[in-house]
Design an enzyme around this catalytic site. Structure first.
Site, PDB file in Angstrom:
ATOM      1  N   ARG A  33       0.849  -1.201   0.000  1.00 65.95           N
ATOM      2  CA  ARG A  33       0.000   0.000   0.000  1.00 65.95           C
ATOM      3  C   ARG A  33       0.888   1.255   0.000  1.00 65.95           C
ATOM      4  O   ARG A  33       1.693   1.433   0.916  1.00 65.95           O
ATOM      5  CB  ARG A  33      -0.895   0.005   1.238  1.00 65.95           C
ATOM      6  CG  ARG A  33      -1.834   1.203   1.368  1.00 65.95           C
ATOM      7  CD  ARG A  33      -2.569   1.159   2.699  1.00 65.95           C
ATOM      8  NE  ARG A  33      -3.283  -0.084   2.876  1.00 65.95           N
ATOM      9  CZ  ARG A  33      -3.764  -0.516   4.053  1.00 65.95           C
ATOM     10  NH1 ARG A  33      -3.583   0.219   5.153  1.00 65.95           N
ATOM     11  NH2 ARG A  33      -4.390  -1.669   4.126  1.00 65.95           N
TER      12      ARG A  33
ATOM     13  N   ASP B 283      -3.689  -8.555   3.030  1.00 66.21           N
ATOM     14  CA  ASP B 283      -5.073  -8.778   3.469  1.00 66.21           C
ATOM     15  C   ASP B 283      -5.676  -9.759   2.471  1.00 66.21           C
ATOM     16  O   ASP B 283      -5.705  -9.486   1.261  1.00 66.21           O
ATOM     17  CB  ASP B 283      -5.871  -7.473   3.453  1.00 66.21           C
ATOM     18  CG  ASP B 283      -5.397  -6.491   4.517  1.00 66.21           C
ATOM     19  OD1 ASP B 283      -4.842  -6.939   5.525  1.00 66.21           O
ATOM     20  OD2 ASP B 283      -5.589  -5.273   4.316  1.00 66.21           O
TER      21      ASP B 283
ATOM     22  N   HIS C  86      -5.603 -10.448   7.935  1.00 68.54           N
ATOM     23  CA  HIS C  86      -4.358  -9.680   7.898  1.00 68.54           C
ATOM     24  C   HIS C  86      -3.154 -10.516   8.346  1.00 68.54           C
ATOM     25  O   HIS C  86      -3.151 -11.076   9.437  1.00 68.54           O
ATOM     26  CB  HIS C  86      -4.545  -8.465   8.822  1.00 68.54           C
ATOM     27  CG  HIS C  86      -3.377  -7.548   8.912  1.00 68.54           C
ATOM     28  ND1 HIS C  86      -3.424  -6.252   8.451  1.00 68.54           N
ATOM     29  CD2 HIS C  86      -2.126  -7.706   9.445  1.00 68.54           C
ATOM     30  CE1 HIS C  86      -2.264  -5.651   8.691  1.00 68.54           C
ATOM     31  NE2 HIS C  86      -1.464  -6.519   9.289  1.00 68.54           N
TER      32      HIS C  86
ATOM     33  N   HIS D 298       1.470  -2.330   5.737  1.00 69.96           N
ATOM     34  CA  HIS D 298       1.317  -2.618   4.306  1.00 69.96           C
ATOM     35  C   HIS D 298       2.320  -1.827   3.469  1.00 69.96           C
ATOM     36  O   HIS D 298       2.773  -2.291   2.412  1.00 69.96           O
ATOM     37  CB  HIS D 298      -0.099  -2.247   3.850  1.00 69.96           C
ATOM     38  CG  HIS D 298      -1.146  -3.239   4.231  1.00 69.96           C
ATOM     39  ND1 HIS D 298      -1.435  -4.357   3.473  1.00 69.96           N
ATOM     40  CD2 HIS D 298      -1.998  -3.279   5.288  1.00 69.96           C
ATOM     41  CE1 HIS D 298      -2.412  -5.038   4.035  1.00 69.96           C
ATOM     42  NE2 HIS D 298      -2.772  -4.400   5.154  1.00 69.96           N
TER      43      HIS D 298
ATOM     44  N   GLU E  46      -7.842  -8.639  13.057  1.00 68.20           N
ATOM     45  CA  GLU E  46      -8.356  -8.818  11.697  1.00 68.20           C
ATOM     46  C   GLU E  46      -8.035 -10.218  11.194  1.00 68.20           C
ATOM     47  O   GLU E  46      -6.853 -10.565  11.038  1.00 68.20           O
ATOM     48  CB  GLU E  46      -7.751  -7.774  10.749  1.00 68.20           C
ATOM     49  CG  GLU E  46      -8.094  -6.343  11.130  1.00 68.20           C
ATOM     50  CD  GLU E  46      -7.363  -5.305  10.290  1.00 68.20           C
ATOM     51  OE1 GLU E  46      -7.719  -4.112  10.381  1.00 68.20           O
ATOM     52  OE2 GLU E  46      -6.424  -5.690   9.538  1.00 68.20           O
TER      53      GLU E  46
END
Length: 287
Positions: free
Chosen positions: A152, A202, A269, A195, A266
């Site tokens: 990301r 993810d 993740h 990320h 999460e």
């Protein structure tokens, strides 16, 4: 194939609208040939054409929105290296399903994140290699990997932070129904993200034969306890059953075996334990 099918559907719909317009116009001309002045007929034709054009434009808008939301599993593999030390994950996992949510409007913000220019999952070479080993085991069990987010760009994280300070809550119901938006930062949205270092993913898994997601009892990026791997019970919009928990823990245990660390908040993740760039936050675009 999906993009081609949708495009063909759009063309057929447009053609049908225009044909209907011509038919109506012919009928108007036949009925008014004797008594209606030529300028009135032309006006009627023009009105019908404008109406059809408006309908075609609306269909085009719907097609574009659909293309953004549907993962393109048959997309052409981009060539070259996205960045030194990084690879396109599909180059190591050919049956990968890519559904990068921040490339679409189907995410907690309701808009595309800065830096996402294509639906291509990118990871460090080390993380992608480890994930490919996990994919091999999953394939033997009848599953394939689906990615919601991987590397990301920092500019996307900056976008999240800016959004968290606005009044925009268009997707609150689906992503944070029990939380005040102001509480998302910094608990769920921080100025730095794992990320961005390139070795966090993810993901979920899909059945190999149908491409349908294995039911985990909750969706990606739902903020709150219902997304914890061990959660069970009802929550706004759904319920996590013991079977859902079993599915989550199956994925968790498999990823741990292949060198990834899970995240307790999460279920989707995971971060490579020995990530190659633990202190570097990259900002090259996803394209």
């Amino acid at each position: 194939m999906k993009r081609q099918a949708i495009t063909i559907l759009f063309v057929l719909l447009a053609a049908g609208m225009l044909t209907q317009c011509r038919t109506k116009n012919d009928a108007k001309i036949d009925n008014t040939a004797v008594s209606t002045p030529e300028i009135s007929v032309q006006s009627t034709i023009s009105n019908h054409i404008d109406s059809a054009a408006a309908e075609v434009k609306e269909v085009a808008k719907q097609v574009e929105d659909t293309l953004q939301r549907v993962p393109n599993t048959l997309q052409v593999q981009p060539q070259g290296e996205p960045h030194k030390g990084f690879v396109y994950v599909r180059s190591l996992i050919p049956d990968l399903i890519e559904d990068l949510r921040y490339f679409t409007t189907n995410n907690f913000m309701g808009e595309r994140a800065d830096g996402y220019e294509a639906n291509h999952a990118i990871l460090s070479k080390e993380a992608a290699t480890a994930l490919s080993k996990a994919a091999e085991e999953l394939r033997e069990k009848g599953y394939v990997v689906k990615i919601f987010d991987a590397y990301r760009p920092q500019r996307a994280v900056d976008h999240f932070v800016r959004w968290s300070k606005t009044d925009d809550q268009r997707n609150k119901k689906d992503y944070y129904p029990d939380l005040a938006k102001k509480s998302l930062f910094p608990q769920y949205i921080a100025t730095k993200s794992g990320h961005t270092k390139g070795s966090t993913i993810d993901m979920t898994i899909c059945y190999k034969d149908t491409q349908k997601e294995v039911d985990m009892g909750g969706h990606f990026d739902y903020f709150g306890p219902p997304s914890h791997p061990t959660f069970t019970g009802k929550y706004p919009g759904g319920e996590v059953t013991p079977q859902h928990k079993k599915n989550r823990l199956m994925l968790r245990e498999l990823m741990i075996r292949h060198g990834f660390k899970p995240y307790n908040s999460e279920w989707w993740h995971f971060t490579l334990k020995n990530e190659p760039y633990p202190t570097t936050f990259f900002d090259f675009p996803v394209k």
